[in-house]
Design a protein around this motif. Structure first.
Motif, PDB file in Angstrom:
ATOM      1  N   ALA A 111       0.815  -1.207   0.000  1.00 33.60           N
ATOM      2  CA  ALA A 111       0.000   0.000   0.000  1.00 33.60           C
ATOM      3  C   ALA A 111       0.851   1.261   0.000  1.00 33.60           C
ATOM      4  CB  ALA A 111      -0.945  -0.006   1.209  1.00 33.60           C
ATOM      5  N   TRP A 112       1.877   1.291   0.864  1.00 34.32           N
ATOM      6  CA  TRP A 112       2.679   2.518   0.897  1.00 34.32           C
ATOM      7  C   TRP A 112       3.552   2.648  -0.344  1.00 34.32           C
ATOM      8  CZ3 TRP A 112       7.778   2.879   0.406  1.00 34.32           C
ATOM      9  CH2 TRP A 112       8.626   1.887   0.914  1.00 34.32           C
ATOM     10  N   LEU A 113       3.909   1.517  -0.977  1.00 34.59           N
ATOM     11  CA  LEU A 113       4.614   1.612  -2.255  1.00 34.59           C
ATOM     12  C   LEU A 113       3.731   2.299  -3.297  1.00 34.59           C
ATOM     13  CD1 LEU A 113       6.417  -1.846  -2.490  1.00 34.59           C
ATOM     14  CD2 LEU A 113       7.504   0.409  -2.395  1.00 34.59           C
ATOM     15  N   GLU A 114       2.452   1.969  -3.257  1.00 36.08           N
ATOM     16  CA  GLU A 114       1.500   2.656  -4.143  1.00 36.08           C
ATOM     17  C   GLU A 114       1.434   4.140  -3.821  1.00 36.08           C
ATOM     18  OE1 GLU A 114      -2.529   1.453  -5.153  1.00 36.08           O
ATOM     19  OE2 GLU A 114      -1.950  -0.619  -4.724  1.00 36.08           O
ATOM     20  N   ASP A 115       1.363   4.434  -2.518  1.00 33.10           N
ATOM     21  CA  ASP A 115       1.323   5.835  -2.099  1.00 33.10           C
ATOM     22  C   ASP A 115       2.538   6.599  -2.621  1.00 33.10           C
ATOM     23  OD1 ASP A 115      -1.006   5.431  -0.730  1.00 33.10           O
ATOM     24  OD2 ASP A 115      -0.100   5.386   1.256  1.00 33.10           O
ATOM     25  N   SER A 116       3.714   5.987  -2.451  1.00 32.81           N
ATOM     26  CA  SER A 116       4.951   6.647  -2.868  1.00 32.81           C
ATOM     27  C   SER A 116       4.959   6.885  -4.369  1.00 32.81           C
ATOM     28  CB  SER A 116       6.161   5.805  -2.454  1.00 32.81           C
ATOM     29  OG  SER A 116       6.238   5.686  -1.057  1.00 32.81           O
ATOM     30  N   ALA A 117       4.520   5.880  -5.121  1.00 30.27           N
ATOM     31  CA  ALA A 117       4.498   6.023  -6.574  1.00 30.27           C
ATOM     32  C   ALA A 117       3.518   7.108  -7.006  1.00 30.27           C
ATOM     33  CB  ALA A 117       4.128   4.688  -7.224  1.00 30.27           C
ATOM     34  N   ARG A 118       2.348   7.137  -6.363  1.00 28.21           N
ATOM     35  CA  ARG A 118       1.362   8.176  -6.690  1.00 28.21           C
ATOM     36  C   ARG A 118       1.917   9.570  -6.395  1.00 28.21           C
ATOM     37  NH1 ARG A 118      -4.236   6.668  -6.828  1.00 28.21           N
ATOM     38  NH2 ARG A 118      -4.507   4.402  -6.725  1.00 28.21           N
ATOM     39  N   ALA A 119       2.591   9.678  -5.236  1.00 29.88           N
ATOM     40  CA  ALA A 119       3.133  10.977  -4.862  1.00 29.88           C
ATOM     41  C   ALA A 119       4.199  11.428  -5.858  1.00 29.88           C
ATOM     42  CB  ALA A 119       3.704  10.920  -3.447  1.00 29.88           C
ATOM     43  N   GLU A 120       5.088  10.511  -6.262  1.00 28.44           N
ATOM     44  CA  GLU A 120       6.144  10.863  -7.204  1.00 28.44           C
ATOM     45  C   GLU A 120       5.583  11.240  -8.567  1.00 28.44           C
ATOM     46  OE1 GLU A 120       9.386   8.170  -7.544  1.00 28.44           O
ATOM     47  OE2 GLU A 120       9.510   7.814  -5.381  1.00 28.44           O
ATOM     48  N   LEU A 121       4.487  10.591  -8.957  1.00 26.42           N
ATOM     49  CA  LEU A 121       3.879  10.872 -10.251  1.00 26.42           C
ATOM     50  C   LEU A 121       2.913  12.049 -10.199  1.00 26.42           C
ATOM     51  CD1 LEU A 121       3.177   7.191 -11.366  1.00 26.42           C
ATOM     52  CD2 LEU A 121       4.947   8.719 -12.248  1.00 26.42           C
ATOM     53  N   GLY A 122       2.643  12.546  -8.971  1.00 25.54           N
ATOM     54  CA  GLY A 122       1.730  13.664  -8.833  1.00 25.54           C
ATOM     55  C   GLY A 122       0.289  13.287  -9.063  1.00 25.54           C
ATOM     56  N   LEU A 123      -0.025  11.985  -8.885  1.00 28.63           N
ATOM     57  CA  LEU A 123      -1.397  11.531  -9.088  1.00 28.63           C
ATOM     58  C   LEU A 123      -2.232  11.833  -7.858  1.00 28.63           C
ATOM     59  CD1 LEU A 123      -0.713   8.029 -10.699  1.00 28.63           C
ATOM     60  CD2 LEU A 123      -1.262  10.181 -11.854  1.00 28.63           C
ATOM     61  N   THR A 124      -3.493  12.083  -8.029  1.00 33.38           N
ATOM     62  CA  THR A 124      -4.378  12.357  -6.908  1.00 33.38           C
ATOM     63  C   THR A 124      -4.740  11.061  -6.224  1.00 33.38           C
ATOM     64  OG1 THR A 124      -6.348  12.192  -8.301  1.00 33.38           O
ATOM     65  CG2 THR A 124      -5.346  14.370  -8.032  1.00 33.38           C
ATOM     66  N   GLY A 125      -5.063  11.191  -4.942  1.00 34.04           N
ATOM     67  CA  GLY A 125      -5.526  10.036  -4.200  1.00 34.04           C
ATOM     68  C   GLY A 125      -4.385   9.268  -3.580  1.00 34.04           C
ATOM     69  N   ALA A 126      -4.757   8.264  -2.832  1.00 34.70           N
ATOM     70  CA  ALA A 126      -3.781   7.410  -2.168  1.00 34.70           C
ATOM     71  C   ALA A 126      -4.442   6.097  -1.845  1.00 34.70           C
ATOM     72  CB  ALA A 126      -3.276   8.070  -0.888  1.00 34.70           C
ATOM     73  N   SER A 127      -3.621   5.104  -1.572  1.00 37.55           N
ATOM     74  CA  SER A 127      -4.153   3.784  -1.253  1.00 37.55           C
ATOM     75  C   SER A 127      -4.441   3.623   0.226  1.00 37.55           C
ATOM     76  CB  SER A 127      -3.150   2.707  -1.675  1.00 37.55           C
ATOM     77  OG  SER A 127      -1.925   2.898  -1.017  1.00 37.55           O
ATOM     78  N   SER A 128      -4.170   4.667   1.012  1.00 31.73           N
ATOM     79  CA  SER A 128      -4.387   4.623   2.465  1.00 31.73           C
ATOM     80  C   SER A 128      -3.565   3.532   3.112  1.00 31.73           C
ATOM     81  CB  SER A 128      -5.874   4.410   2.788  1.00 31.73           C
ATOM     82  OG  SER A 128      -6.114   4.570   4.159  1.00 31.73           O
ATOM     83  N   SER A 129      -2.248   3.670   3.013  1.00 33.43           N
ATOM     84  CA  SER A 129      -1.350   2.622   3.475  1.00 33.43           C
ATOM     85  C   SER A 129      -1.419   2.365   4.961  1.00 33.43           C
ATOM     86  CB  SER A 129       0.091   2.962   3.094  1.00 33.43           C
ATOM     87  OG  SER A 129       0.499   4.171   3.679  1.00 33.43           O
ATOM     88  N   GLY A 130      -1.839   3.333   5.748  1.00 33.45           N
ATOM     89  CA  GLY A 130      -1.876   3.093   7.187  1.00 33.45           C
ATOM     90  C   GLY A 130      -3.129   2.392   7.620  1.00 33.45           C
ATOM     91  N   GLY A 131      -4.203   2.473   6.847  1.00 31.11           N
ATOM     92  CA  GLY A 131      -5.452   1.912   7.328  1.00 31.11           C
ATOM     93  C   GLY A 131      -6.157   1.063   6.312  1.00 31.11           C
ATOM     94  N   GLY A 132      -5.443   0.440   5.404  1.00 30.97           N
ATOM     95  CA  GLY A 132      -6.087  -0.429   4.444  1.00 30.97           C
ATOM     96  C   GLY A 132      -6.385   0.289   3.154  1.00 30.97           C
ATOM     97  N   TYR A 133      -7.086  -0.419   2.282  1.00 31.55           N
ATOM     98  CA  TYR A 133      -7.408   0.136   0.977  1.00 31.55           C
ATOM     99  C   TYR A 133      -8.882   0.490   0.954  1.00 31.55           C
ATOM    100  CZ  TYR A 133      -3.039  -1.734  -0.825  1.00 31.55           C
ATOM    101  OH  TYR A 133      -1.717  -2.010  -1.048  1.00 31.55           O
ATOM    102  N   GLY A 134      -9.174   1.498   0.237  1.00 31.73           N
ATOM    103  CA  GLY A 134     -10.555   1.855   0.012  1.00 31.73           C
ATOM    104  C   GLY A 134     -10.564   3.010  -0.932  1.00 31.73           C
ATOM    105  N   ASP A 135     -11.590   3.121  -1.742  1.00 33.17           N
ATOM    106  CA  ASP A 135     -11.645   4.221  -2.676  1.00 33.17           C
ATOM    107  C   ASP A 135     -12.996   4.880  -2.568  1.00 33.17           C
ATOM    108  OD1 ASP A 135     -10.032   5.247  -5.277  1.00 33.17           O
ATOM    109  OD2 ASP A 135     -12.148   5.455  -5.567  1.00 33.17           O
ATOM    110  N   SER A 136     -12.959   6.166  -2.324  1.00 27.43           N
ATOM    111  CA  SER A 136     -14.201   6.897  -2.108  1.00 27.43           C
ATOM    112  C   SER A 136     -14.913   7.198  -3.407  1.00 27.43           C
ATOM    113  CB  SER A 136     -13.898   8.215  -1.383  1.00 27.43           C
ATOM    114  OG  SER A 136     -13.017   9.000  -2.150  1.00 27.43           O
ATOM    115  N   GLY A 137     -14.229   6.943  -4.519  1.00 30.26           N
ATOM    116  CA  GLY A 137     -14.861   7.170  -5.798  1.00 30.26           C
ATOM    117  C   GLY A 137     -14.747   8.589  -6.286  1.00 30.26           C
TER     118      GLY A 137
END
Length: 320
Positions: free
Chosen positions: A74-100
């Motif tokens: 999850a945090w690897l996803e977060d890091s990649a999103r942050a580096e790419l400037g993509l919106t959103g996050a995978s919520s690495s500290g509390g699981g995955y979920g997408d608010s849509g």
């Protein structure tokens, strides 16, 4: 781990963090039955029982390994999103979920890449110096904190279970896959009010019968994991304490001591910060020092390491 269905792995993490299938289903926008089926399929794939179906849900020893993998993913996803400037996050500290809405389950607002840092902190640190650490990051919209309160002797268990990414611990031995660095020592003193001393220690705190007095004097203990008071008593040769009051809240604990309800061990930093009543130290020559350490994953986001650096600086300054 590469052949494990990632959606099932993520579902297990959400279920463990949420505590129930129903709560996990709401986060994932599926039915509780779908959550159960995914986890059952993952258990069949691994050939292991991964989850204890209790309330709250708990990972088994095998499940801990999968939960840790899921959180790191999850945090690897977060890091990649942050580096790419993509919106959103995978919520690495509390699981995955997408608010849509493109902000992720833990984001503070639209269009902000967010990393959630899950950290276990002992109660006395959380009530005194650690809030200054999180305050340093208040202007950083890219981080959310998910703090878990636990006794400093047990925070490394949360780290070992994969429930958090870092912990303030009393153990200098690193959890497997983690690095450790010393922070500071939190000094505690056995104290009571003047009225309490007059009643229970009429011969004074320096008397040789202090040990005998403390076998009958009431003591205040934080919770049943708290060994500070008993450790102090063992140090002065007292096999057992008097009546025991359990007050599992830092402010209530200090208030109880200041009210003369019993004697207890108070950290210096708390007495300086919140103390309102002059207290008598029962054994000035026997303070109790609890060393604190910062433990975190070796493979961790740079932001988590930055929090560790700030924690070291604040702890050294505030705890002396």
């Amino acid at each position: 781990m590469t052949d494990l269905p990632l959606d099932h792995v993520r579902t297990l993490l959400v279920a463990v963090d949420a505590g129930t299938f129903e709560a996990a289903a709401r986060i994932l926008h599926v039915t509780p039955s779908a959550v159960s089926q995914r986890i059952k399929a993952l258990e069949q794939r691994t050939g292991r029982v991964l989850l204890v179906r209790s309330k709250p849900l708990r990972p088994t020893e095998s499940g801990v390994a999968v939960v840790r993998f899921a959180r790191q993913l999850a945090w690897l996803e977060d890091s990649a999103r942050a580096e790419l400037g993509l919106t959103g996050a995978s919520s690495s500290g509390g699981g995955y979920g997408d608010s849509g809405d493109g902000t992720g389950s833990g984001g503070p607002g639209r269009g902000v890449p967010v990393q959630t840092l899950s950290i276990a902190v002992n109660s006395d640190s959380l009530s005194t110096w650690f809030p200054e650490v999180t305050a340093r990051f208040s202007a950083n919209a890219a981080v959310c904190f998910d703090l878990h309160r636990e006794d400093q002797d047990y925070t490394d268990e949360l780290l070992r279970a994969g429930l958090v990414m870092a912990a303030i611990s009393s153990s200098p031995k690193p959890v497997q896959g983690c690095v450790v660095r010393p922070l500071a020592r939190m000094r505690y003193r056995a104290v009571a009010t003047h009225g309490f001393v007059r009643r229970w220690l009429p011969d004074g705190v320096g008397a040789t019968d202090l040990a005998a007095a403390l076998t009958v004097a009431p003591v205040i203990i934080f919770n049943r994991k708290d060994d500070l008071q008993d450790g102090f008593l063992r140090g002065i040769g007292v096999p057992a304490s008097g009546p025991r009051h359990y007050l599992p809240a830092t402010d209530a604990y200090l208030y109880a001591v200041e009210s003369g309800f019993g004697w207890g061990l108070i950290p210096d930093v708390q007495a300086r910060q919140f103390g309102q009543v002059e207290l008598v130290e029962l054994a000035p020559e026997r303070p109790v020092d609890v060393p604190l350490y910062w433990q975190q994953w070796k493979l961790a986001p740079a932001l988590l390491s930055e929090v560790g650096e700030v924690a070291a600086e604040v702890a050294a300054r505030r705890l002396g």
